[in-house]
Scaffold this motif. Structure first.
Motif, PDB file in Angstrom:
ATOM      1  N   VAL A  67     -36.481 -77.182  86.190  1.00 24.94           N
ATOM      2  CA  VAL A  67     -36.358 -76.295  85.035  1.00 24.94           C
ATOM      3  C   VAL A  67     -35.781 -77.051  83.848  1.00 24.94           C
ATOM      4  CG1 VAL A  67     -35.243 -74.225  84.130  1.00 24.94           C
ATOM      5  CG2 VAL A  67     -36.121 -74.220  86.456  1.00 24.94           C
ATOM      6  N   ARG A  68     -34.738 -77.838  84.095  1.00 25.02           N
ATOM      7  CA  ARG A  68     -34.065 -78.567  83.007  1.00 25.02           C
ATOM      8  C   ARG A  68     -34.983 -79.601  82.361  1.00 25.02           C
ATOM      9  NH1 ARG A  68     -31.354 -82.996  84.148  1.00 25.02           N
ATOM     10  NH2 ARG A  68     -30.893 -82.246  86.268  1.00 25.02           N
ATOM     11  N   SER A 114     -39.743 -66.899  79.677  1.00 28.98           N
ATOM     12  CA  SER A 114     -38.499 -67.155  80.416  1.00 28.98           C
ATOM     13  C   SER A 114     -38.845 -67.861  81.717  1.00 28.98           C
ATOM     14  CB  SER A 114     -37.770 -65.843  80.708  1.00 28.98           C
ATOM     15  OG  SER A 114     -37.369 -65.213  79.513  1.00 28.98           O
ATOM     16  N   VAL A 115     -38.181 -68.958  81.950  1.00 27.17           N
ATOM     17  CA  VAL A 115     -38.443 -69.789  83.132  1.00 27.17           C
ATOM     18  C   VAL A 115     -37.173 -69.878  83.966  1.00 27.17           C
ATOM     19  CG1 VAL A 115     -39.311 -72.015  83.952  1.00 27.17           C
ATOM     20  CG2 VAL A 115     -39.979 -71.169  81.683  1.00 27.17           C
ATOM     21  N   SER A 156     -30.172 -69.093  88.526  1.00 30.29           N
ATOM     22  CA  SER A 156     -29.005 -69.546  87.761  1.00 30.29           C
ATOM     23  C   SER A 156     -29.366 -70.605  86.722  1.00 30.29           C
ATOM     24  CB  SER A 156     -27.930 -70.089  88.704  1.00 30.29           C
ATOM     25  OG  SER A 156     -28.399 -71.233  89.397  1.00 30.29           O
ATOM     26  N   SER A 157     -30.529 -71.247  86.870  1.00 33.23           N
ATOM     27  CA  SER A 157     -31.004 -72.213  85.882  1.00 33.23           C
ATOM     28  C   SER A 157     -32.159 -71.572  85.122  1.00 33.23           C
ATOM     29  CB  SER A 157     -31.478 -73.498  86.566  1.00 33.23           C
ATOM     30  OG  SER A 157     -30.417 -74.125  87.235  1.00 33.23           O
ATOM     31  N   ARG A 158     -32.064 -71.533  83.831  1.00 34.42           N
ATOM     32  CA  ARG A 158     -33.049 -70.795  83.038  1.00 34.42           C
ATOM     33  C   ARG A 158     -33.423 -71.562  81.771  1.00 34.42           C
ATOM     34  NH1 ARG A 158     -34.760 -65.616  82.970  1.00 34.42           N
ATOM     35  NH2 ARG A 158     -33.347 -65.154  84.697  1.00 34.42           N
ATOM     36  N   TYR A 177     -32.153 -74.457  77.354  1.00 34.26           N
ATOM     37  CA  TYR A 177     -31.805 -74.464  78.778  1.00 34.26           C
ATOM     38  C   TYR A 177     -30.388 -73.922  78.956  1.00 34.26           C
ATOM     39  CZ  TYR A 177     -30.501 -76.164  83.407  1.00 34.26           C
ATOM     40  OH  TYR A 177     -30.052 -76.248  84.701  1.00 34.26           O
ATOM     41  N   SER A 178     -30.194 -73.069  79.941  1.00 34.34           N
ATOM     42  CA  SER A 178     -28.861 -72.536  80.235  1.00 34.34           C
ATOM     43  C   SER A 178     -28.653 -72.508  81.744  1.00 34.34           C
ATOM     44  CB  SER A 178     -28.685 -71.131  79.655  1.00 34.34           C
ATOM     45  OG  SER A 178     -29.628 -70.231  80.210  1.00 34.34           O
TER      46      SER A 178
END
Length: 226
Positions: A31-32, A67-68, A76-78, A94-95
């Motif tokens: 995701v990151r 939204s990924v 928890s990773s978005r 990224y959050s």
């Protein structure tokens, strides 16, 4: 036979945790990294094609936003990608709502601190020897007290290594040394767990064995993230 099955079950449970942790970090990394690839001006179609190359993520398109996240990290990773009315990327952000390696590092820090205090009490001659060093003595002889003193320094270094590897503090300023050290600690705690299982003291077996397993797992988690 019962003891053997219990041992095998414990190993399988531990390995399950390790494999689950591996996929957690794979999902987080995917995701990151993909999120960092989206630049202003890129088309919606380009973004979707890129997301379709992922193996550990899900995404949802809604109006001018995609939204990924990853089910491997329990969401928890978005990554949130905003689009203009013309379908071009405006921004990607990224959050992370849960940092597994930092949580593991803090668990390890408090655990190491507790064990350092315990070794300090042993070095002073307190009668807690049945919980350490094979459980041969209640009150340690001088040679083992010296060993406990050395153990205090090792746990102190371990605290620095965990915090450094999890990027909570920067003291050593040597990422490679911190990374190697955390895996060395994982191996040491794996060996100490085997030693605890062979202890003459039931107290050491019952108390120090799960502690050794926990410390080993904590170091593996921090090492994987690194």
């Amino acid at each position: 036979m019962k003891k053997f099955l219990k041992w095998v079950t414990g190993v399988m449970v531990f390995l399950t945790f390790v494999v689950t942790t591996f996929y957690w970090f794979e999902g987080e990394k995917e995701v990151r990294i993909l999120c960092s690839m989206f630049k202003p001006g890129q088309s919606t179609e380009h973004v979707i094609r890129t997301l379709d190359t992922g193996h550990h993520l899900d995404y949802m398109q809604e109006n001018n936003r995609i939204s990924v996240d990853s089910p491997k990290t329990l969401g928890s990773s978005r990554c949130t990608i905003e689009f203009s009315e013309g379908g071009e990327v405006i921004s990607s952000r990224y959050s992370q709502s849960l940092s597994l390696n930092k949580i593991a590092a803090w668990i390890g820090v408090f655990g190491f601190l507790g064990m350092g205090i315990f070794q300090f009490l042993l070095a002073l001659g307190y009668p807690y020897g049945k919980l350490a060093w094979g459980g041969f003595y209640e009150k340690l002889p001088v040679s083992l007290r010296i060993g406990s003193g050395i153990a205090i320094l090792i746990y102190g270094y371990g605290i620095i290594v965990l915090l450094e590897s999890a990027q909570i503090i920067q003291v050593m300023n040597n990422p490679e040394l911190a990374e190697y050290s955390v895996w060395i600690f994982a191996a040491l705690f794996a060996l100490s767990t085997i030693g605890n299982l062979q202890s003459n003291s039931e107290l050491e077996k019952r108390i120090m064995t799960p502690i050794g397993i926990l410390f080993c797992y904590v170091c593996i988690v921090v090492g994987m993230a690194g």
